[in-house]
Design a protein around this motif. Structure first.
Motif, PDB file in Angstrom:
ATOM      1  N   UNK A   7      -0.989   9.819   4.431  1.00  0.00           N
ATOM      2  CA  UNK A   7       0.372   9.596   4.904  1.00  0.00           C
ATOM      3  C   UNK A   7       1.181   8.742   3.919  1.00  0.00           C
ATOM      4  N   UNK A   8       0.485   7.966   3.093  1.00  0.00           N
ATOM      5  CA  UNK A   8       1.126   7.094   2.105  1.00  0.00           C
ATOM      6  C   UNK A   8       0.111   6.823   1.008  1.00  0.00           C
ATOM      7  N   UNK A   9       0.596   6.782  -0.247  1.00  0.00           N
ATOM      8  CA  UNK A   9      -0.319   6.500  -1.349  1.00  0.00           C
ATOM      9  C   UNK A   9       0.409   5.679  -2.410  1.00  0.00           C
ATOM     10  N   UNK A  10      -0.307   4.685  -2.956  1.00  0.00           N
ATOM     11  CA  UNK A  10       0.213   3.842  -4.040  1.00  0.00           C
ATOM     12  C   UNK A  10      -0.928   3.599  -5.018  1.00  0.00           C
ATOM     13  N   UNK A  11      -0.642   3.711  -6.314  1.00  0.00           N
ATOM     14  CA  UNK A  11      -1.666   3.529  -7.336  1.00  0.00           C
ATOM     15  C   UNK A  11      -1.020   2.856  -8.541  1.00  0.00           C
ATOM     16  N   UNK A  12      -1.659   1.763  -9.048  1.00  0.00           N
ATOM     17  CA  UNK A  12      -1.106   1.066 -10.206  1.00  0.00           C
ATOM     18  C   UNK A  12      -2.187   0.168 -10.803  1.00  0.00           C
ATOM     19  N   UNK A  13      -1.978  -0.293 -12.010  1.00  0.00           N
ATOM     20  CA  UNK A  13      -2.805  -1.334 -12.627  1.00  0.00           C
ATOM     21  C   UNK A  13      -1.958  -2.592 -12.633  1.00  0.00           C
ATOM     22  N   UNK A  14      -2.452  -3.664 -11.989  1.00  0.00           N
ATOM     23  CA  UNK A  14      -1.664  -4.869 -11.830  1.00  0.00           C
ATOM     24  C   UNK A  14      -2.364  -6.068 -12.452  1.00  0.00           C
ATOM     25  N   UNK A  15      -1.553  -6.975 -12.998  1.00  0.00           N
ATOM     26  CA  UNK A  15      -2.043  -8.232 -13.572  1.00  0.00           C
ATOM     27  C   UNK A  15      -2.518  -9.150 -12.451  1.00  0.00           C
ATOM     28  N   UNK A  16      -3.208 -10.223 -12.824  1.00  0.00           N
ATOM     29  CA  UNK A  16      -3.622 -11.229 -11.854  1.00  0.00           C
ATOM     30  C   UNK A  16      -2.390 -11.787 -11.146  1.00  0.00           C
ATOM     31  N   UNK A  41       2.687  -5.387  -0.457  1.00  0.00           N
ATOM     32  CA  UNK A  41       3.006  -3.960  -0.519  1.00  0.00           C
ATOM     33  C   UNK A  41       3.471  -3.516   0.861  1.00  0.00           C
ATOM     34  N   UNK A  42       4.699  -3.052   0.932  1.00  0.00           N
ATOM     35  CA  UNK A  42       5.269  -2.617   2.204  1.00  0.00           C
ATOM     36  C   UNK A  42       5.042  -1.121   2.407  1.00  0.00           C
ATOM     37  N   UNK A  43       4.615  -0.768   3.603  1.00  0.00           N
ATOM     38  CA  UNK A  43       4.423   0.635   3.970  1.00  0.00           C
ATOM     39  C   UNK A  43       5.383   0.952   5.105  1.00  0.00           C
ATOM     40  N   UNK A  44       6.232   1.936   4.899  1.00  0.00           N
ATOM     41  CA  UNK A  44       7.160   2.377   5.939  1.00  0.00           C
ATOM     42  C   UNK A  44       6.419   3.262   6.936  1.00  0.00           C
ATOM     43  N   UNK A  45       6.564   2.936   8.213  1.00  0.00           N
ATOM     44  CA  UNK A  45       5.955   3.739   9.269  1.00  0.00           C
ATOM     45  C   UNK A  45       7.003   4.565  10.007  1.00  0.00           C
ATOM     46  N   UNK A  46       8.238   4.524   9.518  1.00  0.00           N
ATOM     47  CA  UNK A  46       9.307   5.298  10.128  1.00  0.00           C
ATOM     48  C   UNK A  46       8.971   6.783  10.092  1.00  0.00           C
ATOM     49  N   UNK A  47       9.155   7.443  11.186  1.00  0.00           N
ATOM     50  CA  UNK A  47       8.851   8.867  11.253  1.00  0.00           C
ATOM     51  C   UNK A  47       7.401   9.165  11.604  1.00  0.00           C
ATOM     52  N   UNK A  48       6.550   8.146  11.626  1.00  0.00           N
ATOM     53  CA  UNK A  48       5.152   8.359  12.014  1.00  0.00           C
ATOM     54  C   UNK A  48       5.059   8.349  13.533  1.00  0.00           C
TER      55      UNK A  48
END
Length: 87
Positions: free
Chosen positions: A43-52, A57-64
Protein backbone atom coordinates in the motif's frame (compact mmCIF):
# COMPACT_ATOMS: atom_id res chain seq x y z
CA UNK A 1 22.05 2.76 17.80
CA UNK A 2 19.25 0.46 16.72
CA UNK A 3 16.41 1.82 14.61
CA UNK A 4 13.39 2.72 16.69
CA UNK A 5 9.75 3.18 15.82
CA UNK A 6 7.89 5.91 17.65
CA UNK A 7 5.49 3.56 19.40
CA UNK A 8 7.59 0.42 19.68
CA UNK A 9 6.39 -2.81 18.17
CA UNK A 10 2.84 -2.84 19.52
CA UNK A 11 -0.41 -1.90 17.87
CA UNK A 12 -1.08 1.67 16.77
CA UNK A 13 -4.71 2.74 16.48
CA UNK A 14 -5.14 5.57 13.97
CA UNK A 15 -8.24 7.70 13.64
CA UNK A 16 -6.45 10.26 11.51
CA UNK A 17 -5.47 9.85 7.88
CA UNK A 18 -1.73 9.58 8.56
CA UNK A 19 0.84 8.00 10.84
CA UNK A 20 4.48 8.89 11.42
CA UNK A 21 7.35 6.47 12.05
CA UNK A 22 10.32 7.80 14.01
CA UNK A 23 13.64 5.96 13.80
CA UNK A 24 17.33 6.58 14.25
CA UNK A 25 20.41 5.36 12.40
CA UNK A 26 23.92 5.11 13.82
CA UNK A 27 25.59 4.95 10.39
CA UNK A 28 24.85 5.18 6.67
CA UNK A 29 22.19 2.53 6.06
CA UNK A 30 19.68 1.44 3.46
CA UNK A 31 16.14 2.14 4.70
CA UNK A 32 13.10 0.33 3.34
CA UNK A 33 9.61 1.04 4.68
CA UNK A 34 6.69 -0.97 3.30
CA UNK A 35 3.04 -0.92 4.37
CA UNK A 36 0.95 -3.99 3.52
CA UNK A 37 -2.74 -4.70 3.78
CA UNK A 38 -3.82 -8.02 5.29
CA UNK A 39 -3.94 -9.63 1.84
CA UNK A 40 -0.24 -8.87 1.32
CA UNK A 41 -0.69 -6.03 -1.15
CA UNK A 42 1.83 -3.20 -0.95
CA UNK A 43 0.00 0.00 0.00
CA UNK A 44 3.03 2.27 0.53
CA UNK A 45 6.74 1.92 -0.18
CA UNK A 46 9.82 4.04 0.60
CA UNK A 47 13.45 3.15 -0.14
CA UNK A 48 16.60 5.25 0.38
CA UNK A 49 20.16 5.24 1.74
CA UNK A 50 20.33 7.61 4.70
CA UNK A 51 23.17 9.05 6.78
CA UNK A 52 23.34 8.61 10.55
CA UNK A 53 20.67 10.63 12.35
CA UNK A 54 17.08 10.71 13.52
CA UNK A 55 14.27 10.52 10.99
CA UNK A 56 10.50 10.77 10.76
CA UNK A 57 8.58 9.18 7.89
CA UNK A 58 4.94 10.08 7.38
CA UNK A 59 2.56 7.60 5.77
CA UNK A 60 -0.75 8.89 4.44
CA UNK A 61 -3.67 6.60 5.24
CA UNK A 62 -6.18 8.73 3.35
CA UNK A 63 -8.27 6.58 1.06
CA UNK A 64 -7.40 3.39 2.95
CA UNK A 65 -10.27 1.30 4.28
CA UNK A 66 -10.58 0.84 8.02
CA UNK A 67 -8.70 -2.27 9.08
CA UNK A 68 -5.32 -3.71 9.99
CA UNK A 69 -2.11 -2.96 8.10
CA UNK A 70 1.43 -4.22 8.65
CA UNK A 71 4.35 -1.82 8.37
CA UNK A 72 7.83 -3.29 7.88
CA UNK A 73 10.87 -1.10 8.62
CA UNK A 74 14.16 -2.52 7.35
CA UNK A 75 17.43 -0.73 8.13
CA UNK A 76 20.66 -2.47 7.24
CA UNK A 77 20.24 -6.01 8.56
CA UNK A 78 17.51 -5.19 11.11
CA UNK A 79 13.77 -5.65 10.52
CA UNK A 80 10.93 -4.32 12.68
CA UNK A 81 7.22 -4.82 12.14
CA UNK A 82 4.40 -2.62 13.43
CA UNK A 83 0.68 -3.34 13.20
CA UNK A 84 -1.38 -0.26 12.36
CA UNK A 85 -5.12 -0.40 12.98
CA UNK A 86 -7.07 2.29 11.13
CA UNK A 87 -10.50 3.02 12.62
Amino acid sequence: RDPEMSRGLGDVYKRQDKTTLHYGLSELSPVNITLYDMEGRTMHHYNDNLEAGDYAHEISLGGFLNGIYLCKLMTGNRIQTLRIIKK
